[in-house]
Design a protein around this motif. Structure first.
Motif, PDB file in Angstrom:
ATOM      1  N   LEU A  12      68.889  40.925  41.362  1.00  0.00           N
ATOM      2  CA  LEU A  12      69.136  40.224  42.624  1.00  0.00           C
ATOM      3  C   LEU A  12      69.844  38.897  42.403  1.00  0.00           C
ATOM      4  CD1 LEU A  12      65.803  40.988  44.483  1.00  0.00           C
ATOM      5  CD2 LEU A  12      68.085  41.874  45.053  1.00  0.00           C
ATOM      6  N   HIS A  15      73.595  39.504  41.659  1.00  0.00           N
ATOM      7  CA  HIS A  15      74.341  40.122  42.755  1.00  0.00           C
ATOM      8  C   HIS A  15      74.054  39.272  43.987  1.00  0.00           C
ATOM      9  CE1 HIS A  15      73.967  43.270  39.793  1.00  0.00           C
ATOM     10  NE2 HIS A  15      75.053  43.806  40.316  1.00  0.00           N
ATOM     11  N   THR A  16      75.047  38.937  44.729  1.00  0.00           N
ATOM     12  CA  THR A  16      74.840  37.991  45.833  1.00  0.00           C
ATOM     13  C   THR A  16      75.234  38.561  47.193  1.00  0.00           C
ATOM     14  OG1 THR A  16      77.022  37.041  45.403  1.00  0.00           O
ATOM     15  CG2 THR A  16      75.119  35.973  44.350  1.00  0.00           C
ATOM     16  N   CYS A  17      75.503  39.847  47.248  1.00  0.00           N
ATOM     17  CA  CYS A  17      75.906  40.460  48.516  1.00  0.00           C
ATOM     18  C   CYS A  17      75.131  41.756  48.703  1.00  0.00           C
ATOM     19  CB  CYS A  17      77.409  40.741  48.491  1.00  0.00           C
ATOM     20  SG  CYS A  17      78.066  41.305  50.067  1.00  0.00           S
ATOM     21  N   GLY A  18      74.636  41.956  49.908  1.00  0.00           N
ATOM     22  CA  GLY A  18      73.898  43.168  50.224  1.00  0.00           C
ATOM     23  C   GLY A  18      74.074  43.507  51.688  1.00  0.00           C
ATOM     24  N   TYR A  35      75.597  37.450  52.280  1.00  0.00           N
ATOM     25  CA  TYR A  35      75.517  36.778  50.988  1.00  0.00           C
ATOM     26  C   TYR A  35      74.129  36.181  50.941  1.00  0.00           C
ATOM     27  CZ  TYR A  35      80.432  37.458  50.198  1.00  0.00           C
ATOM     28  OH  TYR A  35      81.644  38.043  49.986  1.00  0.00           O
ATOM     29  N   THR A  67      69.635  46.462  51.245  1.00  0.00           N
ATOM     30  CA  THR A  67      70.135  47.293  50.158  1.00  0.00           C
ATOM     31  C   THR A  67      71.175  46.498  49.385  1.00  0.00           C
ATOM     32  OG1 THR A  67      69.831  49.275  51.504  1.00  0.00           O
ATOM     33  CG2 THR A  67      71.256  49.480  49.569  1.00  0.00           C
ATOM     34  N   VAL A  68      70.983  46.429  48.067  1.00  0.00           N
ATOM     35  CA  VAL A  68      71.939  45.780  47.168  1.00  0.00           C
ATOM     36  C   VAL A  68      72.330  46.823  46.138  1.00  0.00           C
ATOM     37  CG1 VAL A  68      72.346  43.882  45.550  1.00  0.00           C
ATOM     38  CG2 VAL A  68      70.812  43.553  47.511  1.00  0.00           C
ATOM     39  N   ASP A  70      74.965  48.070  42.796  1.00  0.00           N
ATOM     40  CA  ASP A  70      75.943  47.819  41.736  1.00  0.00           C
ATOM     41  C   ASP A  70      76.529  49.175  41.390  1.00  0.00           C
ATOM     42  OD1 ASP A  70      77.178  47.704  39.134  1.00  0.00           O
ATOM     43  OD2 ASP A  70      76.200  45.768  38.846  1.00  0.00           O
ATOM     44  N   THR A  76      70.454  50.255  42.248  1.00  0.00           N
ATOM     45  CA  THR A  76      70.237  49.730  43.584  1.00  0.00           C
ATOM     46  C   THR A  76      68.882  49.038  43.671  1.00  0.00           C
ATOM     47  OG1 THR A  76      69.136  51.707  44.453  1.00  0.00           O
ATOM     48  CG2 THR A  76      71.533  51.611  44.660  1.00  0.00           C
TER      49      THR A  76
END
Length: 150
Positions: A12, A15-18, A35, A67-68, A70, A76
């Motif tokens: 988390l 990663h900065t966008c979901g 963001y 939900t995030v 990659d 996820t």
């Protein structure tokens, strides 16, 4: 911090966008890219405008899902929980500090999309998961690794 929890926090944090999914009081769904910044308790902070559909849904029905993803790592994080406004104070200050540090690699003059909208006051929100899982779908393994964190 146990290993799956630490893995989830690192995911988390990196990663900065979901996509935050909300629903109106009538149950009409809405998904919005956000963001965000995460803390070690896996709470997610984000900004939104008071006039947005996302905020209106949260105001009427504070439950949401996040939900995030990659794509490259086939990993996820999926979470369900509640969203609340963050009151002015230490938590508010710390969340803002984390959020202003978000930018794409090498883009130090980047401006987040929320600042480009003009339909209402900007609100700081906290998403607190009641259910959260980290799933890794490694192509070299025959089975996915799924860790229920909360």
């Amino acid at each position: 911090m146990d290993t799956p929890h630490k893995e989830t926090y690192e995911f988390l944090k990196n990663h900065t966008c979901g996509v935050l999914s909300t629903a109106s009081k009538e149950g009409k769904p809405w998904g919005a890219a956000i963001y965000y910044a995460a803390d070690e308790q896996l709470r997610i902070y984000f900004l939104t405008h008071k006039g947005s559909r996302k905020f209106e849904n949260i105001d009427e029905h504070p439950q949401a899902a996040l939900t995030v993803v990659d794509n490259d790592a086939q990993t996820t994080v999926q979470a369900a929980g509640t969203v609340e406004l963050v009151p002015i104070g230490n938590e508010h200050d710390e969340a803002y500090r984390m959020l202003v540090q978000i930018h794409p690699p090498g883009e130090y003059r980047w401006v987040p999309p929320v600042s480009k909208l003009h339909d209402g006051e900007i609100m700081l929100c906290r998403f607190t998961p009641q259910h959260l899982q980290l799933s890794t779908f490694d192509p070299d393994k025959s089975k996915a690794d799924v860790h229920k964190i909360i």
